[in-house]
Write a protein that holds these residues in place. Structure first.
Motif, PDB file in Angstrom:
ATOM      1  N   GLN A 262       8.572  44.612  64.567  1.00 43.32           N
ATOM      2  CA  GLN A 262       9.394  43.819  63.647  1.00 43.32           C
ATOM      3  C   GLN A 262      10.754  44.476  63.446  1.00 43.32           C
ATOM      4  O   GLN A 262      11.792  43.825  63.482  1.00 43.32           O
TER       5      GLN A 262
ATOM      6  N   SER B 274      12.925  44.179  66.487  1.00 43.04           N
ATOM      7  CA  SER B 274      13.350  42.794  66.695  1.00 43.04           C
ATOM      8  C   SER B 274      14.585  42.488  65.860  1.00 43.04           C
ATOM      9  O   SER B 274      15.457  41.721  66.276  1.00 43.04           O
ATOM     10  N   GLN B 275      14.621  43.090  64.675  1.00 43.32           N
ATOM     11  CA  GLN B 275      15.775  42.834  63.817  1.00 43.32           C
ATOM     12  C   GLN B 275      16.932  43.783  64.100  1.00 43.32           C
ATOM     13  O   GLN B 275      18.102  43.394  63.995  1.00 43.32           O
ATOM     14  N   ALA B 276      16.635  45.012  64.500  1.00 41.87           N
ATOM     15  CA  ALA B 276      17.699  46.000  64.719  1.00 41.87           C
ATOM     16  C   ALA B 276      18.398  45.806  66.060  1.00 41.87           C
ATOM     17  O   ALA B 276      19.588  46.098  66.193  1.00 41.87           O
TER      18      ALA B 276
ATOM     19  N   THR C 172       9.201  36.478  64.503  1.00 43.91           N
ATOM     20  CA  THR C 172      10.420  37.040  63.920  1.00 43.91           C
ATOM     21  C   THR C 172      11.620  36.776  64.823  1.00 43.91           C
ATOM     22  O   THR C 172      12.696  36.384  64.361  1.00 43.91           O
ATOM     23  N   LEU C 173      11.434  36.997  66.113  1.00 43.73           N
ATOM     24  CA  LEU C 173      12.529  36.772  67.057  1.00 43.73           C
ATOM     25  C   LEU C 173      12.958  35.306  67.032  1.00 43.73           C
ATOM     26  O   LEU C 173      14.156  34.990  67.000  1.00 43.73           O
TER      27      LEU C 173
ATOM     28  N   SER D 215      14.637  34.287  63.607  1.00 45.68           N
ATOM     29  CA  SER D 215      15.978  34.844  63.402  1.00 45.68           C
ATOM     30  C   SER D 215      16.908  34.498  64.563  1.00 45.68           C
ATOM     31  O   SER D 215      17.997  35.047  64.652  1.00 45.68           O
TER      32      SER D 215
ATOM     33  N   LYS E 239      16.976  35.336  67.496  1.00 48.08           N
ATOM     34  CA  LYS E 239      17.331  36.506  68.309  1.00 48.08           C
ATOM     35  C   LYS E 239      16.869  36.254  69.744  1.00 48.08           C
ATOM     36  O   LYS E 239      15.731  35.837  69.962  1.00 48.08           O
TER      37      LYS E 239
END
Lengths: 278, 278, 278
Positions: A58, A61-63, A88-89, A92, A94
């Motif tokens: 997680q 995925s955000q960083a 999550t990807l 967001s 991403k």
């Protein structure tokens, strides 16, 4: 002609951006080729980070600017790690790359790959059999109900996977890359056929896995189709160049990584490919 | 003389069959040398696939022509994966190779190795201390109650492991290969002593593990004793040739894999070995 | 001057002892660079063994002359394996090296690193951001509350980590090594600045991880500060020499390992470093 020139300009931009910004693309990837994936990502100018734990996936995925999920060696913790990571990807927006290695083998791999359908990976990369099998698993055109994957090897030709690749790209709204003697990259409306590479890429483990990781690096700096095409082009270029320097696979791999590192933006963009609108 | 010529003809047949059919031998193997194992299997003409999950190990055991279990880095899931895999291989009379790396270290490794006794691996490959310890663990002649393994290194000579190797081969009805300065391969009635190789093979990690994987590839195409002998011969040949090209271990490993790839069937069969009937 | 000469004599002694005794240093380390760690340990004359299971980590901690814990890719079993391993090492006064890779990412990694505070690793090796973050996590001077680690990369300079490094060394009573363009090694009262290496060490994965493993090998034969300094010196020497032989990262890595193997005790001791008492 104009479309091809536009694409080449975007490839140059992607390569330069990565070389200048050292973007990080985190991975959950198999233990067989994990080192090759990381070194390939570093060679093209990116940064690598590999994890197994759910919360770490997680975090990455955000960083990171993009992420990579490779299904090569499934571990028990993946049951918790991968669905949340893919969601999550997706949530967001991403970019992320999926390599459905060994699709059809094992209950957990199948379950995870099914769950990824709604998370719409930006880039799907595989050999022909894997792409056909994933289209089939997701109930799309061009797929087959039963997987024709033998361990990690393809039993189908790249052209046989074209319909499945196009259907997958239309479903995800991203890009699909089919690796083979001649590589096919599509965004669902345009198909690029890419040339180069070397037969030695099948004599070393991980040329496909590491290409997925490199596409994730380029996906931090370019739309999915351009990122997939850029990765494919630099692999074909470095593969051709490395093959000129040796006649055996282990020294080929060393030369190949060296040539990934040395490849210039313009040479990557000018590596031969044909464009076809569909 | 006639026996040796027969063996050499069988070695040539094994090498040619593998080069022509690209057989797949799946593995559960350690994370330290997993990449080396896969690349060695590819270099000799085979195909590699590595897994951890129980159902995937079952699948590979049935889909491949042979399989490889290497005990190098035990993971928790092995408790579920390995007993079922070994039973499936035994029940379906599929050839399989066991490398009892680090025997004597850890409760789960010991428990798994004990369970393998009834599954009778077609080929057992290890260093001298590992072979002696396995014979001891299985209560056979030539073994010792306590393991003399230090981490992954042998503290015994190859000749000291001869009785244990013969006893193990007689128990399994297969072959046992003891790696060392001079390698010993036996089927319980014949002992081959194989020459060549290089001292650099002890200065890189995984020459033993990858040899086990290569033996599994040859076991898809030849009886256990020939498969073990062919793997040992190509390793000795490639090791000798690689050592002529460098004076340091990392470049040795690159040359070694290159020479594995380049080795011709006749050269492998003619790599020096002595035969002794017992 | 006298202090520097004393240190150089101790470095020579450490290198020679390792080359003559082939000491074993067991590791729990990440899957990305595990092969590089093992081959680097072998190249300098040590022996390697990697494990995951709790009882095996206990065994290696007692059987080896030192041990190495690298936090690179946390796996679920580490929750059971690492606290007991670190306690055993501490309670038996066995030297051990901690590499707090990716500190700040993930709940389990943070929890384990907190638990290590009382186990006082003999050597802590990391990049500047990791050292600052660990000092912060342990509530020591020179640390920051929030980690400035990006995946596995440092965002801080080596000199910015000096206070944290000194504070950590004073807490553990051992040594701390901060890797960067110029490397800093301290025992809390003396600071050594070490020169050499190559920018290619950041273009391959694992130069830091494998340095930690090599320091563990030297820690079997020398006090923590000397072991850390010896590892740093041989890495700088081999890095400089390898960089003279190539212009790309994969061939650099091969040359680097070769040069690790070839490095002579006196050359390692004479690799440039400055000493400062604080």
């Amino acid at each position: 002609m104009s479309l091809k020139k536009d694409i080449q300009a975007e490839i140059i931009h992607a390569v330069e951006t990565v070389q200048q910004t050292n973007p990080m693309a985190g991975s959950v990837t198999n233990t067989v080729t994990i080192n090759f994936v990381a070194n390939a990502q570093l060679a093209v100018g990116g940064s690598a980070a590999m994890v197994y734990m759910p919360d770490e996936a997680q975090f990455l995925s955000q960083a990171g600017g993009a992420a990579y999920i490779n299904m090569g060696t499934i571990e028990p913790v993946y049951e918790k790690t991968l669905p949340g990571m893919a969601e999550t990807l997706h949530n967001s927006a991403k970019p992320w790359v999926l390599d459905p290695v060994a699709i059809g083998i094992g209950e957990l791999r199948t379950r995870l790959l099914l769950a990824f359908k709604s998370c719409k990976p930006s880039i799907i990369r595989g050999n022909a059999s894997e792409i056909i099998a994933l289209a089939g698993l997701w109930g799309l055109d061009g797929g087959t109900k039963t997987s024709n994957v033998r361990g990690v090897d393809s039993q189908d030709t790249v052209s046989a996977a074209k319909d499945g690749a196009v259907a997958l790209a239309r479903w995800t709204g991203g890009a699909v890359a089919v690796s083979g003697k001649q590589d096919l990259v599509t965004n669902g409306s345009v198909v690029a056929l890419c040339h180069g590479g070397s037969h030695f890429m099948e004599k070393i483990t991980g040329s496909g896995c590491s290409l997925g990781g490199v596409m994730a690096v380029y996906a931090t700096a370019a739309p999915a189709f351009i990122a997939a095409l850029t990765g494919t082009a630099v692999y074909n270029l470095a593969g051709s160049r490395a093959a000129e320097k040796t006649d055996a696979p282990a020294s080929f791999q060393v030369h190949f990584l060296d040539e990934l590192y040395k490849a210039k933006p313009r040479d990557i963009a000018e590596n031969p490919f044909d464009i076809e609108e569909i």
